[in-house]
Design an enzyme around this catalytic site. Structure first.
Site, PDB file in Angstrom:
ATOM      1  N   GLU A 164       0.829  -1.211   0.000  1.00  0.00           N
ATOM      2  CA  GLU A 164       0.000   0.000   0.000  1.00  0.00           C
ATOM      3  C   GLU A 164       0.863   1.261   0.000  1.00  0.00           C
ATOM      4  O   GLU A 164       0.507   2.275  -0.605  1.00  0.00           O
ATOM      5  CB  GLU A 164      -0.933   0.017   1.221  1.00  0.00           C
ATOM      6  CG  GLU A 164      -1.965  -1.103   1.254  1.00  0.00           C
ATOM      7  CD  GLU A 164      -3.134  -0.886   0.298  1.00  0.00           C
ATOM      8  OE1 GLU A 164      -3.219   0.176  -0.353  1.00  0.00           O
ATOM      9  OE2 GLU A 164      -3.977  -1.803   0.207  1.00  0.00           O
ATOM     10  N   GLU A 178     -12.491   0.418 -10.040  1.00  0.00           N
ATOM     11  CA  GLU A 178     -12.172  -0.521 -11.126  1.00  0.00           C
ATOM     12  C   GLU A 178     -13.134  -0.440 -12.317  1.00  0.00           C
ATOM     13  O   GLU A 178     -12.712  -0.517 -13.478  1.00  0.00           O
ATOM     14  CB  GLU A 178     -12.125  -1.958 -10.611  1.00  0.00           C
ATOM     15  CG  GLU A 178     -10.968  -2.244  -9.667  1.00  0.00           C
ATOM     16  CD  GLU A 178     -11.200  -1.719  -8.252  1.00  0.00           C
ATOM     17  OE1 GLU A 178     -12.374  -1.469  -7.884  1.00  0.00           O
ATOM     18  OE2 GLU A 178     -10.214  -1.544  -7.513  1.00  0.00           O
ATOM     19  N   ASP A 197      -4.699  -9.546  -8.131  1.00  0.00           N
ATOM     20  CA  ASP A 197      -5.078  -8.641  -9.226  1.00  0.00           C
ATOM     21  C   ASP A 197      -3.900  -7.885  -9.852  1.00  0.00           C
ATOM     22  O   ASP A 197      -3.541  -8.098 -11.009  1.00  0.00           O
ATOM     23  CB  ASP A 197      -6.183  -7.658  -8.758  1.00  0.00           C
ATOM     24  CG  ASP A 197      -5.939  -7.084  -7.365  1.00  0.00           C
ATOM     25  OD1 ASP A 197      -4.834  -7.256  -6.822  1.00  0.00           O
ATOM     26  OD2 ASP A 197      -6.869  -6.455  -6.814  1.00  0.00           O
ATOM     27  N   GLU A 241     -19.835  -5.035  -3.863  1.00  0.00           N
ATOM     28  CA  GLU A 241     -18.448  -5.489  -3.784  1.00  0.00           C
ATOM     29  C   GLU A 241     -18.264  -6.898  -4.353  1.00  0.00           C
ATOM     30  O   GLU A 241     -17.305  -7.156  -5.067  1.00  0.00           O
ATOM     31  CB  GLU A 241     -18.027  -5.451  -2.309  1.00  0.00           C
ATOM     32  CG  GLU A 241     -16.660  -5.996  -1.999  1.00  0.00           C
ATOM     33  CD  GLU A 241     -15.528  -5.089  -2.435  1.00  0.00           C
ATOM     34  OE1 GLU A 241     -15.790  -4.040  -3.046  1.00  0.00           O
ATOM     35  OE2 GLU A 241     -14.373  -5.446  -2.162  1.00  0.00           O
TER      36      GLU A 241
END
Ligand code: NAG
Ligand code: NAG
Ligand code: NAG
Ligand code: NAG
Ligand code: NAG
Ligand code: NAG
Ligand code: NAG
Length: 612
Positions: free
Chosen positions: A149, A505, A279, A424
């Site tokens: 992150e 996304e 991902d 989600e």
């Protein structure tokens, strides 16, 4: 997108929809039914033609006005952050509080820098810089910095702002931060661990890592090496490419599993997905190839392998609507199982495919020394057979169909809800005879296409409650239902997590599809999403994640993740701008939407850094 945006368990109590709202749904349904119902029902697959879409006439002025509204949304969010939370990490947009959830170095301001530059928000930018110049990236002892992150939000934010502004302070701070993070790489394999202590330079020793965390820093580090001339940064990126490229993936048909052993550098589980935990590890194969001016062929080869696996094995169609979706696979000794979960996080994937179609010669990979059929030579007979099926098609066509079909499903998970916000996680229906593998449906279609769109690709209408007057509200909105429960009333999925976490996304993929295909429907769909965000997530001081997108009154969660400003609003803004300030052939977005410029290594750099 990123894995640490935890998949929050769905503990929400579903609200009833107000009777007033139900009447509205029924009224809308009645109108739709008059116009479309008979026609829709007569067509098993619900394909529509262009003539069925009535996009309002749009002019450059309308889109400019929409871009201006997104900019205003950014200013609203950032104003609230500055007023109530700066220089802490994130605003709590309902209570007007703040939280230091990402090291306490002001993540929202660093993550927002390049969005501000794009939007011309110079005052906000000028106010953020002094705090950045004073940061020493230390934490009191015993606190750990999450490597992944920190790289995608802080390092990526600094680098993109440097690339756009040319301000040396940002390059120097990026270099300083990467130096503080160096101990992450002190592992036997060279894959980074998930957390480091920047105070005493130790890492949080761990023997296992997940793909997204160990393989989503290479474009940041390669660019940092380029602008600082420091070999150590470049080496770290190169080493991870070596490890991934050398890994034995025969069992997985060329796909990268989720868990990896940090001692040996080898895969340590058999879970395959492009969703959470894996991902961006997949995303960065293509992005590294593109950022290095299409010279890093190993990453191209990895991209072709993993996309081939996904297309052959992880793409399915739902039984009634024929929604195309991407899911996961767990490989066992005696076969493969799948959850048929479709995650919002996976909605970056259609955009990635579209980017590849746009910028790669997918039908002439021999130009890069890649023989697609030969890629499968070491794989199992089943995987070789799957490659042979794929070889029946023009690869660029298949990638584009997959991109359009998946992005449409991402859109429909929004448009199907009364809020217009996407959940989600949904779980797709599978009928008694099993799931429909997309590649097989594609072959059937190819044999007898009869003018129809490829399966899962033609435009489809959002789900409107069929006129079941005796159906209860809970039945109409079947969120959180368990297997074996009554059917989904033709919607073809159950909602497993009703939250909308302000994620980017879906609009990210719309933006790339709009830029690469020129089809205006992606802009209209993005506008729908933006309006839903305005209507259901805006607070007095910002925007909030919500639970319950399937109800008329979603519950605010008092969180405004920094990626909302870094990614969601940036992609929406770029989607509505007529002139693209960051053309896709000269900029590459990191997984936090930070734009890094495409560059070529010089002969000296290749020599010095050992770049193949
Ligand atoms: C970093 O900055 C903090 C806050 O300004 C300060 O307390 C700390 O001593 C500094 N650490 C180092 C190593 O300079
Ligand atoms: C790397 O890790 C080893 C073993 O954990 C430790 O002894 C060493 O000091 C570390 N080196 C650095 C530079 O952090
Ligand atoms: C990968 O394989 C190549 C060729 O076999 C070898 O030269 C290289 O050292 C290996 N790299 C790693 C990181 O194992
Ligand atoms: C590509 O690889 C396949 C399988 O290994 C082989 O049969 C074929 O001849 C190769 N094509 C070219 C152009 O080299
Ligand atoms: C299930 O899907 C298969 C494959 O598309 C189809 O042939 C079959 O009719 C479906 N069964 C039901 C009960 O819908
Ligand atoms: C709904 O229920 C009523 C009373 O049981 C019945 O008369 C009516 O036909 C039902 N409507 C539908 C569409 O099934
Ligand atoms: C939060 O701050 C905004 C102004 O930024 C104000 O309008 C609102 O009333 C405040 N809300 C609370 C709960 O204090």
């Amino acid at each position: 997108m990123s894995l640490l945006r935890y998949l929050v368990p769905n503990i929400h109590q579903y609200r009833r929809i107000a009777p007033r709202y139900l009447l509205l749904i029924l009224a809308i349904s009645a109108v739709f039914s008059t116009l479309y119902y008979a026609w829709l029902r007569s067509d098993e697959v619900l394909f529509l033609t262009d003539a069925d879409f009535f996009w309002p006439p749009e002019t450059p002025e309308i889109w400019a006005e929409r871009a201006a509204q997104v900019k205003e949304a950014f200013r609203h969010a950032y104003r609230g952050y500055e007023q109530h939370a700066f220089p802490h990490d994130e605003l709590l947009p309902v209570s007007n509080g703040s939280t230091d959830n990402f090291n306490g170095w002001g993540v929202t301001s660093v993550d927002s820098l390049d969005t501000m530059l794009l939007m011309g928000l110079e005052d906000e930018y000028a106010r953020a810089l002094p705090v950045i110049s004073q940061t020493n990236f230390s934490l009191p002892s015993n606190n750990h910095v999450p490597f992944f992150e920190t790289v995608i939000r802080y390092l990526g934010g600094l680098l993109a702002a440097y690339a756009i502004s040319g301000d040396d302070l940002l390059r120097d701070k990026a270099d300083e931060l990467a130096t503080k993070l160096a101990s992450a790489f002190n592992t036997t394999s060279g894959f980074p661990v998930y957390a480091v202590d920047t105070y005493n330079g130790k890492n949080l020793a761990s023997r296992s890592g997940v793909l997204a965390e160990i393989a989503s820093f290479q474009i940041e580090y390669a660019y940092l090496g380029k602008i600082t001339g420091k070999k150590e940064h470049v080496d770290r990126a190169t080493l991870v490419t070596n490890l991934l490229y050398n890994a034995t993936l025969d069992r997985f048909g060329g796909m990268y599993p989720t868990a990896w052993n940090l001692d040996t550098g080898a895969p340590s589980d058999s879970h395959l997905t492009v969703g959470a935990l894996a991902d961006s590890g997949h995303e960065y194969t293509l992005k590294q190839f593109l950022m290095t001016a299409r010279t890093d062929k190993r990453n191209l080869e990895m991209y072709i392998r993993f996309t081939s696996y996904v297309i052959n094995n992880l793409l399915f169609l739902t039984p009634e609507r024929h929604l195309l979706y991407v899911t996961d696979a767990q490989m066992w000794k005696r076969g493969i199982t799948s959850s048929h979960y479709f995650q919002h996080l996976a909605c970056f994937f259609p955009g990635l495919l579209a980017l590849g179609v746009h910028l790669l010669p997918l039908n002439h990979l021999d130009a890069f020394g890649i023989n697609v059929t030969a890629l499968a030579d070491d794989f199992s007979p089943a995987d070789r057979y799957a490659y042979a099926k794929l070889a029946e098609f023009d690869l660029a066509d298949v990638h584009l169909w997959a991109a359009e079909g998946l992005a449409q499903t991402c859109y429909l998970t929004y448009a199907d809800q009364p809020t217009g916000l996407g959940p989600e996680i949904v779980q797709m229906d599978v009928n008694e005879t099993g799931a429909i593998q997309w590649i097989d449906a594609l072959r059937t279609w190819k044999a007898d296409r009869d003018g129809r769109s490829p399966p899962g690709v033609g435009d489809m209408k959002p789900w409107t409650s069929p006129l079941h007057e005796n159906v209860t509200v809970e039945q109409l909105i079947p969120a959180g239902r368990r297997k074996g429960d009554p059917d989904t009333f033709g919607r073809d999925y159950l909602i497993r997590n009703t939250g909308y976490y302000l994620r980017p996304e879906t609009v990210e993929s719309f933006y790339i599809l709009w830029r690469t295909t020129g089809d205006v429907k992606w802009r209209h769909r993005g506008w729908d999403v933006f309006q839903a965000i305005e209507r259901y997530t805006k607070t007095d001081s910002g925007y909030t994640s919500v639970m319950g997108v399937h109800t008329a009154h979603p519950t605010p969660m008092n969180a405004m993740p920094s990626y909302f400003l870094a990614e969601t609003l940036k992609y929406l803004y770029l989607l509505f701008l007529d002139e693209d300030p960051l053309p896709l052939n000269s900029w590459v977005f990191n997984t936090e939407a930070h734009a890094l410029p495409v560059f070529a290594w010089s002969a000296q750099e290749r020599e010095a850094y050992g770049i193949v």
